[in-house]
Scaffold this active site. Structure first.
Site, PDB file in Angstrom:
ATOM      1  N   GLY A  97     -34.118  -0.410 -19.553  1.00 55.08           N
ATOM      2  CA  GLY A  97     -34.176  -0.789 -18.137  1.00 55.08           C
ATOM      3  C   GLY A  97     -33.649   0.326 -17.253  1.00 55.08           C
ATOM      4  O   GLY A  97     -34.106   0.511 -16.117  1.00 55.08           O
ATOM      5  N   ALA A  98     -32.708   1.091 -17.793  1.00 56.06           N
ATOM      6  CA  ALA A  98     -32.121   2.172 -16.995  1.00 56.06           C
ATOM      7  C   ALA A  98     -33.174   3.231 -16.663  1.00 56.06           C
ATOM      8  O   ALA A  98     -33.107   3.880 -15.617  1.00 56.06           O
ATOM      9  CB  ALA A  98     -30.935   2.781 -17.724  1.00 56.06           C
ATOM     10  N   GLY A 104      -4.459  -5.676   7.280  1.00 57.68           N
ATOM     11  CA  GLY A 104      -4.984  -6.947   7.789  1.00 57.68           C
ATOM     12  C   GLY A 104      -6.471  -6.824   8.056  1.00 57.68           C
ATOM     13  O   GLY A 104      -7.171  -5.993   7.486  1.00 57.68           O
ATOM     14  N   GLY A 105      -6.937  -7.660   8.981  1.00 58.77           N
ATOM     15  CA  GLY A 105      -8.365  -7.670   9.303  1.00 58.77           C
ATOM     16  C   GLY A 105      -8.853  -6.322   9.792  1.00 58.77           C
ATOM     17  O   GLY A 105     -10.058  -6.045   9.752  1.00 58.77           O
TER      18      GLY A 105
HETATM   19  C1  HXC Z   1       2.655  -4.319  18.345  1.00 58.32           C
HETATM   20  C2  HXC Z   1       3.506  -2.814  16.878  1.00 58.32           C
HETATM   21  C3  HXC Z   1       2.638  -3.279  15.864  1.00 58.32           C
HETATM   22  C4  HXC Z   1       1.765  -4.330  16.193  1.00 58.32           C
HETATM   23  C5  HXC Z   1       3.805  -1.689  15.041  1.00 58.32           C
HETATM   24  N1  HXC Z   1       4.205  -1.833  16.309  1.00 58.32           N
HETATM   25  N2  HXC Z   1       2.855  -2.575  14.749  1.00 58.32           N
HETATM   26  N3  HXC Z   1       3.496  -3.337  18.102  1.00 58.32           N
HETATM   27  N4  HXC Z   1       1.805  -4.812  17.441  1.00 58.32           N
HETATM   28  N5  HXC Z   1       0.901  -4.807  15.301  1.00 58.32           N
HETATM   29  C6  HXC Z   1       5.222  -1.062  16.998  1.00 58.32           C
HETATM   30  C7  HXC Z   1       6.611  -1.341  16.488  1.00 58.32           C
HETATM   31  O1  HXC Z   1       7.141  -2.450  17.137  1.00 58.32           O
HETATM   32  C8  HXC Z   1       7.331  -0.059  16.846  1.00 58.32           C
HETATM   33  O2  HXC Z   1       7.671  -0.078  18.203  1.00 58.32           O
HETATM   34  C9  HXC Z   1       6.260   0.993  16.674  1.00 58.32           C
HETATM   35  O3  HXC Z   1       5.027   0.303  16.726  1.00 58.32           O
HETATM   36  C10 HXC Z   1       6.354   1.704  15.352  1.00 58.32           C
HETATM   37  O4  HXC Z   1       6.463   0.744  14.330  1.00 58.32           O
HETATM   38  P1  HXC Z   1       7.574   0.804  13.202  1.00 58.32           P
HETATM   39  O5  HXC Z   1       7.623  -0.519  12.578  1.00 58.32           O
HETATM   40  O6  HXC Z   1       8.836   1.388  13.748  1.00 58.32           O
HETATM   41  O7  HXC Z   1       6.938   1.897  12.238  1.00 58.32           O
HETATM   42  P2  HXC Z   1       6.978   1.932  10.650  1.00 58.32           P
HETATM   43  O8  HXC Z   1       8.350   1.692  10.166  1.00 58.32           O
HETATM   44  O9  HXC Z   1       6.308   3.200  10.293  1.00 58.32           O
HETATM   45  O10 HXC Z   1       6.064   0.721  10.176  1.00 58.32           O
HETATM   46  C11 HXC Z   1       4.700   0.710  10.459  1.00 58.32           C
HETATM   47  C12 HXC Z   1       4.109  -0.659  10.109  1.00 58.32           C
HETATM   48  C13 HXC Z   1       4.927  -1.767  10.796  1.00 58.32           C
HETATM   49  C14 HXC Z   1       4.160  -0.862   8.579  1.00 58.32           C
HETATM   50  C15 HXC Z   1       2.662  -0.656  10.549  1.00 58.32           C
HETATM   51  O11 HXC Z   1       5.057  -1.432  12.197  1.00 58.32           O
HETATM   52  C16 HXC Z   1       4.315  -3.112  10.702  1.00 58.32           C
HETATM   53  O12 HXC Z   1       4.409  -3.778   9.654  1.00 58.32           O
HETATM   54  N6  HXC Z   1       3.703  -3.560  11.790  1.00 58.32           N
HETATM   55  C17 HXC Z   1       3.130  -4.873  11.869  1.00 58.32           C
HETATM   56  C18 HXC Z   1       1.900  -4.945  11.035  1.00 58.32           C
HETATM   57  C19 HXC Z   1       1.222  -6.241  11.194  1.00 58.32           C
HETATM   58  O13 HXC Z   1       1.592  -7.289  10.657  1.00 58.32           O
HETATM   59  N7  HXC Z   1       0.168  -6.244  12.045  1.00 58.32           N
HETATM   60  C20 HXC Z   1      -0.641  -7.371  12.290  1.00 58.32           C
HETATM   61  C21 HXC Z   1      -1.575  -7.469  11.109  1.00 58.32           C
HETATM   62  S1  HXC Z   1      -2.721  -8.726  11.307  1.00 58.32           S
HETATM   63  P3  HXC Z   1       9.017   0.562  18.781  1.00 58.32           P
HETATM   64  O14 HXC Z   1       8.946   0.328  20.231  1.00 58.32           O
HETATM   65  O15 HXC Z   1      10.130  -0.129  18.077  1.00 58.32           O
HETATM   66  O16 HXC Z   1       8.937   2.013  18.380  1.00 58.32           O
HETATM   67  C22 HXC Z   1      -3.971  -7.961  11.986  1.00 58.32           C
HETATM   68  C23 HXC Z   1      -5.069  -8.887  12.228  1.00 58.32           C
HETATM   69  C24 HXC Z   1      -6.293  -8.138  12.590  1.00 58.32           C
HETATM   70  O17 HXC Z   1      -3.989  -6.830  12.229  1.00 58.32           O
HETATM   71  C25 HXC Z   1      -7.374  -9.167  12.544  1.00 58.32           C
HETATM   72  C26 HXC Z   1      -8.678  -8.588  12.820  1.00 58.32           C
HETATM   73  C27 HXC Z   1      -9.711  -9.603  12.504  1.00 58.32           C
END
Ligand code: HXC
Length: 510
Positions: free
Chosen positions: A404-405, A169-170
């Site tokens: 040019g290079a 993501g971001g």
């Molecule tokens: C809160 C999160 C989290 C998040 C993971 N966790 N991502 N908690 N916010 N963004 C937590 C899970 O709930 C889990 O908690 C623990 O971290 C481990 O995650 P798992 O899913 O069990 O691990 P894994 O299977 O290895 O998968 C990793 C992952 C997945 C691919 C990163 O967690 C995932 O898809 N997370 C969400 C990603 C996402 O969409 N993020 C937002 C993106 S948008 P528990 O307690 O169950 O262990 C963004 C915008 C930024 O980032 C903008 C900036 C401008």
């Protein structure tokens, strides 16, 4: 008092456990080190000073009020790498998936602010699920605070991103602004939108690894600079890389004692250029024979291989190397290689690292793919970068410098300080065959005449002396003496002073 000290130890031990034993084991099972283990390995023994170990998030939504872990998913502080100061932050995947909360972002911002105040590089280790979903916009704000600091630090202190897990993501835009991005094979990935979103929007089916793994970003997109085998390999290489970098934009380049004599002759260079001008040779071998102890730290080695960039040392001091690679696309400049080299030249310029350019370039790459892709604008980036930069610039033309290079590759006209050529250099508008076919078009059916004209053209232009007569080349040198000549030039240029006219900023063709 003893009780208070015990309580302090208890709190520290708890914080150090992050998300707990189980999650640490899971991290290890994936072949990854924990955030703290990474820092321990990266920094000199016992040099890490941790900050904000007790910081917790302030979110109360979605049951988060009862779920607080000291440190809040990122380990921050400062320490030393081979005795030189560095600020670090390392996201802890065992705590809420290393996701970034408002408090987590504040911790990162604090070390970035201090790094700027004292003038020390920042190394960020990413291993995170992105924005802390429970915090919503507070987390987005946190990211933007980090981005803003990344931009302000750009060109002031070196910034290095180590992607050692997810970065999606971001969140990718913080590393994207930093100077160097390193990744780990098979355990790290970066993308703006993940495989599921890609499938929904474009119907492409792609794995996370294919979409944004280390191979993709070091070979296809050019987003990352190098891919390492695993966490330990990566951190060892990072320590070595760090040694080349100045601490900030006002400090000198680091110096390190060397046993390699500045006047070392390298006889093999006198015969490295093949007799046939269309036969390639390995420019990396040339670089290896010239720099201190053959120690060349190449970056972006799997991307746009027709140009080589990286760091080395001459008489112990860091230099940046840019070189055409005749082994790939005959060393032509194209879109990718121009962008790759331009960014590197600008990094070196920002941090006062002298540039040594080795030239063997038959020109810009022809074709619709290049023209439609914007080679005009992208090629201009390299031209702009070289023309703008004020660090010492030493250029060695080993063979072709056409069209040019020739101008672009740190020529005298772009304020090259010392421009040297080997006797094998060919400095001309184009190769003899192409030139004769244009200017003697009327004689094309007379093979003998064309042959004569080609020889005539070669004699006139396929050498370095025409350019030398005009002072575009300062000297034609024996290849074996290249190291000595470069070392002397660098000593002479140590006190170089050159300033560009005042302006808010230029407008490089982006
Ligand atoms: C809160 C999160 C989290 C998040 C993971 N966790 N991502 N908690 N916010 N963004 C937590 C899970 O709930 C889990 O908690 C623990 O971290 C481990 O995650 P798992 O899913 O069990 O691990 P894994 O299977 O290895 O998968 C990793 C992952 C997945 C691919 C990163 O967690 C995932 O898809 N997370 C969400 C990603 C996402 O969409 N993020 C937002 C993106 S948008 P528990 O307690 O169950 O262990 C963004 C915008 C930024 O980032 C903008 C900036 C401008």
């Amino acid at each position: 008092m003893q009780e208070i000290l015990k309580e302090l130890d208890r709190r520290r031990d708890l914080a150090k456990l992050g998300g707990g034993e189980k999650r640490i084991e899971a991290q290890h099972r994936r072949g990854k080190l924990t955030a703290r283990e990474r820092i321990e390995l990266l920094l000199d023994e016992n040099s890490f000073e941790e900050w904000d170990i007790y910081v917790e998030h302030r979110c109360t939504d979605f049951g988060m009020g009862d779920n607080r872990i000291p440190g809040d998913g990122v380990v921050t502080g400062y320490g030393m790498i081979n005795g030189r100061l560095v600020f670090v932050y390392s996201q802890d995947f065992t705590v809420f998936g290393g996701s970034l909360s408002e408090a987590h972002a504040e911790k990162i911002c604090k070390v970035m602010d201090h790094a700027m105040k004292v003038g020390a590089p920042i190394i960020g280790i990413s291993d995170s699920g992105g924005a802390r979903i429970q915090e919503g916009v507070a987390s987005l704000g946190g990211y933007a605070e980090v981005f803003q600091r990344n931009v302000m630090a750009s060109g002031v202190v070196p910034q290095i991103s180590m992607i050692m897990g997810p970065c999606a993501g971001g969140a990718v835009y913080s590393p994207a602004i930093t100077d160097f991005i390193f990744m780990i094979q098979d355990t790290s990935y970066m993308f703006v939108t993940g495989p599921d979103v890609v499938k929904t929007v474009t119907h492409e089916i792609v794995t996370a690894e294919e979409l944004g793994g280390a191979k993709t970003h070091t070979g296809k997109s050019g987003v990352a600079d190098l891919a390492f085998e695993n966490d330990v390999d990566a951190i060892n290489r990072l320590r070595r890389f760090f040694d080349f970098l100045p601490l900030n934009n006002r400090s000198d380049v680091p110096e390190r004692p060397t046993q390699d004599p500045a006047d070392r002759l390298e006889k093999s260079l006198d015969s490295i250029i093949p007799a046939n001008p269309n036969k390639p040779y390995d420019m990396k071998a040339v670089i290896g024979k010239i720099v201190d102890e053959s120690d060349f730290f190449e970056i972006q080695s799997d991307y746009a291989k027709n140009i080589i960039i990286g760091f080395a040392r001459m008489e112990g001091s860091t230099v940046g190397i840019v070189a055409n690679q005749p082994l790939v696309l005959a060393g032509c400049l194209d879109i990718q290689s121009s962008i790759k080299a331009a960014r590197f030249v600008r990094f070196c310029d920002a941090f006062s690292i002298p540039l040594i350019t080795f030239v063997d370039v038959p020109g810009f790459m022809p074709g619709t793919a290049q023209e439609y892709g914007g080679i005009i604008k992208h090629g201009a980036k390299l031209l702009y970068a070289y023309a703008e930069c004020t660090v010492p610039k030493i250029t060695v033309i080993t063979r072709k410098a056409y069209g040019g290079a020739y101008d672009v590759m740190a020529s005298k006209h772009l304020r090259g300080d010392v421009n040297l050529a080997w006797p094998t250099a060919e400095i001309a508008v184009m190769g003899a065959k192409g030139a004769v076919e244009i200017i003697f078009r009327q004689d094309l059916d007379d093979a003998e005449k064309i042959e004569r004209r080609t020889e005539e053209y070669k004699e006139k232009f396929a050498n370095p002396f025409n350019a030398s007569r005009r002072g575009y080349i300062d000297d034609v040198i024996q290849p074996s003496k290249t190291r000595k000549r470069i070392c002397r030039s660098l000593v002479m240029l140590k006190t170089k002073q050159l300033e560009n006219p005042w302006r808010k900023h230029g407008n490089i063709p982006l």
